[in-house]
Design an enzyme around this catalytic site. Structure first.
Site, PDB file in Angstrom:
ATOM      1  CG  HIS A  78      -2.492  -2.271   1.537  1.00 51.11           C
ATOM      2  ND1 HIS A  78      -3.792  -1.966   1.220  1.00 51.11           N
ATOM      3  CD2 HIS A  78      -2.540  -3.435   2.222  1.00 51.11           C
ATOM      4  CE1 HIS A  78      -4.586  -2.912   1.706  1.00 51.11           C
ATOM      5  NE2 HIS A  78      -3.848  -3.805   2.311  1.00 51.11           N
ATOM      6  CG  ASP A  86      -4.611   0.853  -0.483  1.00 50.68           C
ATOM      7  OD1 ASP A  86      -3.711   0.432  -1.234  1.00 50.68           O
ATOM      8  OD2 ASP A  86      -5.050   0.223   0.505  1.00 50.68           O
ATOM      9  CB  SER A 125      -6.198  -6.057   1.395  1.00 56.10           C
ATOM     10  OG  SER A 125      -6.240  -5.527   2.691  1.00 56.10           O
TER      11      SER A 125
END
Ligand SMILES: *[C@@H]1O[C@H](CO)[C@@H](O)[C@H](O)[C@H]1NC(C)=O
Length: 274
Positions: free
Chosen positions: A69, A116, A221
């Site tokens: 992502h 992910d 992230s």
């Protein structure tokens, strides 16, 4: 012997030490410089400068693992920087790369962030140094941490839950939450899949405190989740509500992707093979 001035200086040093100690308790702590030499900062162009956007970690001399992502629509002029401690300071240890190839997992789901995981091939191999090395990551058959296991994570996102982005790498201990709990409707419900680990910060800490800014942990992230020094997860979407009691962070379980990782990195043409 001690003059008044010396006493004052000693008191000031003591105070500063106290303050940085308590910051560490509230929001993770600054990592020792280059103690996590696999850490990567993925940066996007913003005007004349580059802005830290996501974390990642080196897994081979020309490959960095991150979250799918982070780069949903291609490299977009982003760069990968290794050997970073301070994002802003010109450190001699830094090595900066263009992205030669981006491989987002083909089954990545933007709905619940399942699968992910992404691999970035750098434009050239990095030079191994004290500040730049690969991380070991868990392969199929390896033992993932169970509920209540203590794991740790690092990043330049706002681990402190106050909304401000740190300049220097921070690290934070977190505790794995059972899958049964993460699947509860008051946690993540059906969005939580078998490819995910969820973990929250170790209490006592500001677990129950209101957070000021919901997106404050985004910059983490793509970074690693480590269990006994081995990377077992990739920071995925849970960080958005970091610090909230019922919204632990979500991490992609790397050992579920061994075959995809091997196949992707094997695409690399082997030199001197004819
Ligand atoms: C690695 O070191 C060599 C020799 O110092 C240098 O020419 C090269 O640019 C370095 N590579 C990277 C990725 O910084």
């Amino acid at each position: 012997m001690g003059s008044e001035k010396e006493v004052l200086v000693a008191a000031a040093v003591f105070l500063v030490a106290l303050i940085s100690q308590s910051e560490g308790i509230i929001g993770g702590r600054e990592a020792a410089p280059h103690s996590r030499p696999y850490m990567a900062s993925i940066q996007a162009p913003e005007g004349e400068t580059m802005k830290h956007e996501c974390g990642g970690f080196a897994v081979a001399d020309q490959w960095v693992m991150t979250a799918a992502h982070c780069l949903p629509s291609g490299p977009g002029g982003r760069k990968v920087v290794l050997g970073v401690h301070s994002l802003s300071e010109p450190e001699e240890t830094k090595q900066t790369f263009d992205i030669l190839e981006l491989h987002n997992h083909p089954d990545f789901s933007p709905w619940n962030y399942d699968n992910d995981i992404a691999l970035i091939k750098l434009d050239r191999p990095f030079n191994v140094s004290e500040a730049v090395k690969t991380a070991e990551f868990l392969r199929a058959g390896g033992a993932n941490p169970g509920a209540d296991a203590e794991v740790d994570t690092a990043g330049w996102g706002s681990l402190d839950n106050l909304g401000s982005r740190p300049d220097k790498l921070k690290e934070l201990a977190v505790e794995v939450v059972s899958s049964a709990r993460c699947r509860r409707s008051d946690y993540f419900g059906r969005k939580f899949t078998d490819n995910m680990i969820c973990a929250h910060r170790v209490c006592p800490d500001p677990c129950g405190q209101p957070h000021r800014k919901e997106d404050s942990c985004d910059g983490d992230s793509g970074g690693p989740l480590l269990y006994n020094g081995v990377v077992v997860g990739i920071t995925s979407n849970g960080g958005k509500k970091c610090g909230q009691m019922k919204k632990p962070g979500i991490y992609t379980i790397i050992s579920h992707y061994t075959e995809w990782i091997d196949n992707t990195m094997a695409l690399q043409p082997t030199a001197a093979q004819d």
